[in-house]
Design an enzyme around this catalytic site. Structure first.
Site, PDB file in Angstrom:
ATOM      1  N   ASP A   1     -24.797  -1.958  48.605  1.00  0.00           N
ATOM      2  CA  ASP A   1     -23.842  -0.981  48.102  1.00  0.00           C
ATOM      3  C   ASP A   1     -23.229  -0.172  49.234  1.00  0.00           C
ATOM      4  O   ASP A   1     -23.867   0.083  50.260  1.00  0.00           O
ATOM      5  CB  ASP A   1     -24.531   0.004  47.139  1.00  0.00           C
ATOM      6  CG  ASP A   1     -24.844  -0.630  45.801  1.00  0.00           C
ATOM      7  OD1 ASP A   1     -24.297  -1.703  45.507  1.00  0.00           O
ATOM      8  OD2 ASP A   1     -25.643  -0.041  45.052  1.00  0.00           O
TER       9      ASP A   1
ATOM     10  N   ARG B   1     -29.727   2.863  38.465  1.00  0.00           N
ATOM     11  CA  ARG B   1     -29.530   1.539  39.051  1.00  0.00           C
ATOM     12  C   ARG B   1     -30.411   1.314  40.271  1.00  0.00           C
ATOM     13  O   ARG B   1     -30.541   0.176  40.734  1.00  0.00           O
ATOM     14  CB  ARG B   1     -28.051   1.313  39.395  1.00  0.00           C
ATOM     15  CG  ARG B   1     -27.530   2.136  40.543  1.00  0.00           C
ATOM     16  CD  ARG B   1     -26.025   1.988  40.681  1.00  0.00           C
ATOM     17  NE  ARG B   1     -25.582   0.612  40.670  1.00  0.00           N
ATOM     18  CZ  ARG B   1     -25.598  -0.191  41.728  1.00  0.00           C
ATOM     19  NH1 ARG B   1     -26.057   0.273  42.884  1.00  0.00           N
ATOM     20  NH2 ARG B   1     -25.164  -1.433  41.648  1.00  0.00           N
TER      21      ARG B   1
ATOM     22  N   PRO C   1     -18.218  23.547  41.015  1.00  0.00           N
ATOM     23  CA  PRO C   1     -17.412  23.371  42.220  1.00  0.00           C
ATOM     24  C   PRO C   1     -18.076  23.956  43.475  1.00  0.00           C
ATOM     25  O   PRO C   1     -17.711  23.588  44.594  1.00  0.00           O
ATOM     26  CB  PRO C   1     -16.112  24.122  41.901  1.00  0.00           C
ATOM     27  CG  PRO C   1     -16.050  24.163  40.416  1.00  0.00           C
ATOM     28  CD  PRO C   1     -17.472  24.272  39.957  1.00  0.00           C
TER      29      PRO C   1
END
Length: 264
Positions: free
Chosen positions: A175, A160, A95
């Site tokens: 994208d 990708r 976090p």
């Protein structure tokens, strides 16, 4: 590039690495993924890797010694300390970390890979983090049971973008968040049938997409990207604007549509 993953659950990665279009990157070793079971570096009959936190409190903390032995074994296997070796960052999913975004993914696409540490329980002994971790990354402002899902998300994004992985080499250029779109969200997409019988009646494809006029289609897609970004992620639009990536025509169109935050 090579990614070494320290995890207590290597079996979680098997379906991820062997299914979907991105498996091409993993099977070809364009993105070489190697899994390291942390318990293999623990001692004792029970191969324990965690213990109660000093100072009290709930949960367990991952011990530094098994982590460090595993980390050392990975670096030795990679030859990370040999002269001329490419720098290999050690990444912890936490976090505290920088939010994973497109620029973060691109940084890993141009490097030698990384050592990815998938934490569990209440976290890792801080001494290991201080000694060995170079980068901390976060998937978002919520808590997961471990670092395996963020690790898969990062690997999927990196895979990708590798040449030859997607069927259309230009697919990722459209994208959301891609520099080719100046960081805007992608536009809506449509396919057959031309008229869809939906729950509220017939819904046609926007006529401009059937016009064959490439200039008009490109302009429409740009406008829809602006609309999507302004409506759903005004913070992203602010960032794009701050970088000076919006043209005068973009700004005029946003104002005309009452999508600029100063107009709404």
């Amino acid at each position: 590039m090579r990614f070494d993953i320290i995890t207590l659950f290597p079996e979680l990665f098997a379906p991820f690495l062997s299914h979907g279009i991105n498996r091409r990157a993993f099977e070809s070793r364009q993105v070489d993924v190697r899994l390291w079971q942390l318990r293999d570096f623990a001692e004792g009959n029970y191969r324990r890797v965690d213990d109660r936190p000093f100072g009290g409190g709930p949960g367990m903390v991952m011990q530094p010694d098994p982590l460090y032995r595993c980390w050392q074994a990975i670096r030795a296997d990679r030859g990370a300390d040999l002269p001329g070796a490419d720098p290999v960052p050690t990444v912890l999913f936490s976090p505290l970390g920088e939010r994973i975004a497109h620029p973060v993914v691109e940084r890993f696409c141009s490097g030698a890979g990384a050592i990815l540490v998938c934490g569990r329980y209440e976290g890792l002994d801080q001494r290991f983090i201080d000694a060995c971790v170079d980068v901390q990354l976060s998937l978002g402002d919520f808590v997961l049971s471990g670092g395996e899902i963020p690790a898969m998300a990062l690997l999927d994004s990196v895979a990708r973008l590798q040449p030859g992985v997607l069927n259309d080499a230009g697919s990722h250029q459209q994208d959301s968040f891609n520099p080719a779109l100046d960081g805007l969200l992608d536009c809506p997409h449509y396919t057959r049938p031309e008229v869809w019988q939906g729950p509220q009646g017939e819904v046609p494809v926007p006529p401009v997409l059937l016009s064959g006029h490439h200039g008009q289609i490109e302009a429409w897609r740009r406008q829809q990207s602006l609309r999507q970004t302004a409506q759903w992620r005004p913070d992203v639009l602010d960032s794009v604007r701050a970088r000076g990536a919006l043209s005068k025509r973009d700004e005029q169109w946003l104002r005309a549509q009452a999508l600029d935050k100063d107009v709404r």
